[in-house]
Design a protein around this motif. Structure first.
Motif, mmCIF file in Angstrom:
data_model
loop_
_atom_site.group_PDB
_atom_site.id
_atom_site.type_symbol
_atom_site.label_atom_id
_atom_site.label_comp_id
_atom_site.label_asym_id
_atom_site.label_seq_id
_atom_site.Cartn_x
_atom_site.Cartn_y
_atom_site.Cartn_z
ATOM 1 N N LEU A 63 35.846 47.498 48.306
ATOM 2 C CA LEU A 63 34.926 46.373 48.109
ATOM 3 C C LEU A 63 34.200 46.031 49.405
ATOM 4 O O LEU A 63 32.997 45.743 49.393
ATOM 5 C CB LEU A 63 35.692 45.147 47.602
ATOM 6 N N ASP A 64 34.936 46.041 50.525
ATOM 7 C CA ASP A 64 34.300 45.754 51.810
ATOM 8 C C ASP A 64 33.188 46.749 52.115
ATOM 9 O O ASP A 64 32.102 46.365 52.573
ATOM 10 C CB ASP A 64 35.344 45.793 52.933
ATOM 11 N N ARG A 65 33.454 48.022 51.845
ATOM 12 C CA ARG A 65 32.417 49.038 52.079
ATOM 13 C C ARG A 65 31.220 48.808 51.166
ATOM 14 O O ARG A 65 30.057 48.941 51.582
ATOM 15 C CB ARG A 65 32.996 50.433 51.857
ATOM 16 N N MET A 66 31.501 48.443 49.918
ATOM 17 C CA MET A 66 30.423 48.198 48.957
ATOM 18 C C MET A 66 29.596 46.981 49.358
ATOM 19 O O MET A 66 28.353 46.995 49.303
ATOM 20 C CB MET A 66 31.009 47.989 47.555
ATOM 21 N N ILE A 67 30.284 45.906 49.790
ATOM 22 C CA ILE A 67 29.582 44.688 50.195
ATOM 23 C C ILE A 67 28.704 44.960 51.412
ATOM 24 O O ILE A 67 27.553 44.510 51.485
ATOM 25 C CB ILE A 67 30.598 43.564 50.488
ATOM 26 N N ASN A 68 29.238 45.699 52.375
ATOM 27 C CA ASN A 68 28.449 46.031 53.568
ATOM 28 C C ASN A 68 27.217 46.843 53.203
ATOM 29 O O ASN A 68 26.114 46.608 53.722
ATOM 30 C CB ASN A 68 29.312 46.806 54.569
ATOM 31 N N SER A 69 27.417 47.794 52.295
ATOM 32 C CA SER A 69 26.284 48.619 51.867
ATOM 33 C C SER A 69 25.234 47.790 51.143
ATOM 34 O O SER A 69 24.031 47.921 51.396
ATOM 35 C CB SER A 69 26.793 49.747 50.962
ATOM 36 N N LEU A 70 25.683 46.908 50.254
ATOM 37 C CA LEU A 70 24.739 46.064 49.510
ATOM 38 C C LEU A 70 24.026 45.089 50.441
ATOM 39 O O LEU A 70 22.839 44.793 50.246
ATOM 40 C CB LEU A 70 25.488 45.295 48.417
ATOM 41 N N THR A 71 24.750 44.571 51.437
ATOM 42 C CA THR A 71 24.121 43.653 52.388
ATOM 43 C C THR A 71 23.016 44.349 53.160
ATOM 44 O O THR A 71 21.928 43.786 53.373
ATOM 45 C CB THR A 71 25.177 43.098 53.362
ATOM 46 N N LEU A 72 23.269 45.577 53.587
ATOM 47 C CA LEU A 72 22.244 46.331 54.299
ATOM 48 C C LEU A 72 21.035 46.597 53.406
ATOM 49 O O LEU A 72 19.879 46.488 53.836
ATOM 50 C CB LEU A 72 22.833 47.651 54.809
ATOM 51 N N SER B 43 52.362 49.389 45.064
ATOM 52 C CA SER B 43 51.288 48.656 44.388
ATOM 53 C C SER B 43 50.424 47.911 45.391
ATOM 54 O O SER B 43 49.193 47.846 45.263
ATOM 55 C CB SER B 43 51.878 47.670 43.377
ATOM 56 N N LEU B 44 51.068 47.350 46.420
ATOM 57 C CA LEU B 44 50.310 46.623 47.435
ATOM 58 C C LEU B 44 49.354 47.554 48.170
ATOM 59 O O LEU B 44 48.262 47.140 48.584
ATOM 60 C CB LEU B 44 51.267 45.967 48.428
ATOM 61 N N SER B 45 49.729 48.799 48.321
ATOM 62 C CA SER B 45 48.838 49.768 48.962
ATOM 63 C C SER B 45 47.572 49.969 48.143
ATOM 64 O O SER B 45 46.468 50.126 48.697
ATOM 65 C CB SER B 45 49.564 51.110 49.140
ATOM 66 N N VAL B 46 47.714 49.942 46.815
ATOM 67 C CA VAL B 46 46.534 50.076 45.954
ATOM 68 C C VAL B 46 45.617 48.873 46.135
ATOM 69 O O VAL B 46 44.385 49.007 46.186
ATOM 70 C CB VAL B 46 46.955 50.221 44.479
ATOM 71 N N TYR B 47 46.211 47.673 46.236
ATOM 72 C CA TYR B 47 45.406 46.481 46.495
ATOM 73 C C TYR B 47 44.594 46.639 47.780
ATOM 74 O O TYR B 47 43.399 46.349 47.821
ATOM 75 C CB TYR B 47 46.311 45.251 46.630
ATOM 76 N N ARG B 48 45.256 47.106 48.834
ATOM 77 C CA ARG B 48 44.563 47.260 50.121
ATOM 78 C C ARG B 48 43.419 48.266 50.014
ATOM 79 O O ARG B 48 42.343 48.067 50.586
ATOM 80 C CB ARG B 48 45.561 47.700 51.193
ATOM 81 N N GLU B 49 43.655 49.359 49.293
ATOM 82 C CA GLU B 49 42.600 50.356 49.123
ATOM 83 C C GLU B 49 41.419 49.780 48.336
ATOM 84 O O GLU B 49 40.252 50.036 48.663
ATOM 85 C CB GLU B 49 43.167 51.581 48.391
ATOM 86 N N ALA B 50 41.728 49.003 47.309
ATOM 87 C CA ALA B 50 40.660 48.402 46.495
ATOM 88 C C ALA B 50 39.848 47.416 47.322
ATOM 89 O O ALA B 50 38.613 47.345 47.206
ATOM 90 C CB ALA B 50 41.256 47.712 45.270
ATOM 91 N N ILE B 51 40.534 46.624 48.165
ATOM 92 C CA ILE B 51 39.831 45.672 49.017
ATOM 93 C C ILE B 51 38.946 46.411 50.020
ATOM 94 O O ILE B 51 37.804 46.005 50.279
ATOM 95 C CB ILE B 51 40.841 44.763 49.752
ATOM 96 N N ALA B 52 39.456 47.501 50.582
ATOM 97 C CA ALA B 52 38.653 48.296 51.520
ATOM 98 C C ALA B 52 37.412 48.856 50.835
ATOM 99 O O ALA B 52 36.315 48.874 51.422
ATOM 100 C CB ALA B 52 39.500 49.420 52.105
#
Length: 307
Positions: free
Chosen positions: A93-102, A82-91
């Motif tokens: 979000l990070d990609r999405m945030i970076n894309s939106l910031t750009l 389950s913790l692996s799913v959390y890490r994937e979801a956070i990753a």
């Protein structure tokens, strides 16, 4: 239980429950008549899926959490999978945030370029709720030493809410009354040399401080809080509304309190007299304490050349 009871208990729709079944996340039994039969394990599974969905984890990723529950764990994220799913979801979000910031940066750039073709750039409106750096520090010139222990005079003054207040009859408990010169408005210049006059700048900031600590002041025993200046009730009402103040302002347009108590005042461009910054703690009609923030160029009404 039938699907209707399951949806009522979990808040899920019938369509969603059937989708979870298609994904293999829940496996209800079938009655002889073909109706699905759900149990408490299905209720817990649907609740877990919906909770994960609220965090942005899709039902397609929920299987490890349900398997963890099926193994007897109290929480669906007690297992490593389950913790692996959390890490994937956070990753993700990070990609999405970076894309939106750009994208936001590029949109801002295009906005600046496009606006520059048509509109003339103007200076930003000053924010009078934020103090500039390196303001001169006021000194205590002793012009308010006589105030402690004096009784509030029997004056009735107008307030920003269209009512009035009698200063000698403020009621039981402590009252905080702070005097200030004047508050500025966005887009309207303050008097020339205002920032160079020690203690003059900061009226809107002071009002916001009393607003932000209003609950703490009440908890400490202050029954009421008032601000006072020589500005009109209409002007003060705009400030109360714009700054969302939880208290009213008192208008002393003709400096009646200043004359009665010999309060320090000072002059500025366009203003023969303005109140120096003072804060009174009043109890049982008497000034219990005075906090002082003076301008260097202060004077009492009896000493002020402008009268």
């Amino acid at each position: 239980m039938r699907i209707g009871e399951l949806t009522a208990r979990t808040g899920a729709t019938v369509k969603a429950v059937r989708y979870y079944e298609q994904l293999g996340l829940i496996a209800p039994t079938r009655r002889e008549n073909g109706y699905r039969e759900f149990d408490e394990q299905d209720v817990r599974a649907v609740a877990e899926i919906r909770e994960l969905a609220s965090l942005g984890i899709s039902p397609q990723r929920a299987a490890p959490f349900l398997e963890c529950l099926g193994l007897g764990h109290q929480h669906g994220d007690d297992c490593v999978s389950s913790l692996s799913v959390y890490r994937e979801a956070i990753a993700d979000l990070d990609r999405m945030i970076n894309s939106l910031t750009l994208r936001r940066t590029e949109l801002n750039r295009r906005l600046e370029v496009s606006a520059g073709r048509t509109f003339t750039r103007v200076e930003p409106v000053a924010d009078y709720t934020v103090l500039p750096e390196n303001l001169p520090v006021p000194d205590d010139d002793g012009a308010a030493e006589h105030l402690r222990g004096l009784a509030m005079p029997a004056l009735e003054l107008s307030t920003s809410d269209g009512q009035g207040v009698r200063l000698a009859d403020l009621g039981p408990g402590r009252t905080i009354l702070y005097l200030y010169p004047l508050t500025g408005r966005p887009g309207i210049d303050l008097p020339q040399g205002w920032d160079e006059n020690p203690g003059a700048r900061g009226c809107s900031t002071e009002a916001c401080d009393f607003r932000d600590h209003f609950g703490e002041l009440r908890a400490a025993g202050a029954e009421r809080v008032y601000g006072m200046s020589s500005q009109t009730p209409e002007y003060q009402a705009e400030v109360v509304n714009r700054l969302r103040l939880p208290f009213t302002m008192i208008c002393d347009e003709f400096f009646a309190l200043g004359k009665a108590l010999r309060l320090p005042v000072f002059a500025a461009q366009g203003h023969d007299r303005l109140y120096s910054r003072l804060t009174f703690i009043i109890q049982n009609g008497l000034i219990e304490h005075v906090f002082i923030r003076f301008s260097h160029r202060t004077c009492t009404p009896s000493r002020c050349s402008t009268g």
